[in-house]
Design a protein around this motif. Structure first.
Motif, mmCIF file in Angstrom:
data_model
loop_
_atom_site.group_PDB
_atom_site.id
_atom_site.type_symbol
_atom_site.label_atom_id
_atom_site.label_comp_id
_atom_site.label_asym_id
_atom_site.label_seq_id
_atom_site.Cartn_x
_atom_site.Cartn_y
_atom_site.Cartn_z
ATOM 1 N N THR A 42 34.616 36.163 39.188
ATOM 2 C CA THR A 42 33.847 35.825 40.384
ATOM 3 C C THR A 42 33.731 37.011 41.331
ATOM 4 O O THR A 42 32.650 37.288 41.858
ATOM 5 N N LEU A 43 34.829 37.721 41.544
ATOM 6 C CA LEU A 43 34.799 38.884 42.429
ATOM 7 C C LEU A 43 33.805 39.917 41.916
ATOM 8 O O LEU A 43 32.970 40.413 42.676
ATOM 9 N N LEU A 44 33.864 40.207 40.643
ATOM 10 C CA LEU A 44 32.975 41.211 40.058
ATOM 11 C C LEU A 44 31.514 40.785 40.188
ATOM 12 O O LEU A 44 30.655 41.595 40.546
ATOM 13 N N VAL A 81 31.643 50.333 42.837
ATOM 14 C CA VAL A 81 32.634 49.330 43.260
ATOM 15 C C VAL A 81 33.093 48.520 42.050
ATOM 16 O O VAL A 81 34.287 48.274 41.871
ATOM 17 N N LYS A 82 32.169 48.114 41.197
ATOM 18 C CA LYS A 82 32.530 47.353 40.003
ATOM 19 C C LYS A 82 33.416 48.183 39.072
ATOM 20 O O LYS A 82 34.364 47.670 38.484
ATOM 21 N N GLU A 83 33.095 49.464 38.927
ATOM 22 C CA GLU A 83 33.928 50.344 38.104
ATOM 23 C C GLU A 83 35.346 50.431 38.665
ATOM 24 O O GLU A 83 36.317 50.418 37.910
ATOM 25 N N MET A 84 35.458 50.513 39.986
ATOM 26 C CA MET A 84 36.780 50.588 40.610
ATOM 27 C C MET A 84 37.568 49.300 40.397
ATOM 28 O O MET A 84 38.772 49.338 40.161
ATOM 29 N N ILE A 85 36.894 48.162 40.487
ATOM 30 C CA ILE A 85 37.560 46.878 40.264
ATOM 31 C C ILE A 85 38.060 46.798 38.825
ATOM 32 O O ILE A 85 39.178 46.373 38.558
ATOM 33 N N GLU A 86 37.220 47.229 37.889
ATOM 34 C CA GLU A 86 37.563 47.114 36.469
ATOM 35 C C GLU A 86 38.603 48.120 36.002
ATOM 36 O O GLU A 86 39.403 47.826 35.134
ATOM 37 N N SER A 87 38.591 49.324 36.577
ATOM 38 C CA SER A 87 39.468 50.351 36.006
ATOM 39 C C SER A 87 40.271 51.122 37.045
ATOM 40 O O SER A 87 40.793 52.193 36.736
ATOM 41 N N GLY A 88 40.377 50.594 38.242
ATOM 42 C CA GLY A 88 41.138 51.274 39.279
ATOM 43 C C GLY A 88 42.623 51.319 38.954
ATOM 44 O O GLY A 88 43.122 50.552 38.142
ATOM 45 N N SER A 89 43.323 52.239 39.583
ATOM 46 C CA SER A 89 44.767 52.324 39.358
ATOM 47 C C SER A 89 45.475 51.518 40.448
ATOM 48 O O SER A 89 45.493 51.896 41.609
ATOM 49 N N ASP A 139 47.152 40.850 32.804
ATOM 50 C CA ASP A 139 47.834 41.847 33.630
ATOM 51 C C ASP A 139 46.849 42.724 34.389
ATOM 52 O O ASP A 139 47.191 43.766 34.912
ATOM 53 N N LYS A 140 45.611 42.279 34.461
ATOM 54 C CA LYS A 140 44.556 43.059 35.102
ATOM 55 C C LYS A 140 44.389 42.630 36.565
ATOM 56 O O LYS A 140 43.913 41.526 36.844
ATOM 57 N N PRO A 141 44.756 43.496 37.512
ATOM 58 C CA PRO A 141 44.596 43.154 38.931
ATOM 59 C C PRO A 141 43.124 42.965 39.301
ATOM 60 O O PRO A 141 42.239 43.576 38.705
#
Length: 59
Positions: free
Chosen positions: A49-51, A18-26, A41-43
């Protein structure tokens, strides 16, 4: 491996994914207004806090 150990291992793996998806998801690009407001520009990432809140709990 006990069932409890297996569940903890699974929980850790899911948190990592989940953390990987938050950090590098498209994700769709942010608008220029949003980028200016948040300074990035990072969604899904403003303060971290979310991470940091991604955890697992075995009940």
């Amino acid at each position: 491996m006990t069932a409890n150990a297996l569940l903890h291992s699974l929980g850790k793996d899911v948190v990592k994914k989940v953390k990987e998806m938050i950090e590098s998801g498209s994700y769709a690009p942010l608008s220029p207004t949003t980028i200016k407001k948040k300074g990035s520009d990072k969604p899904l990432f403003d303060t971290g806090t979310l991470l940091r809140s991604v955890k697992y709990k075995i009940e």
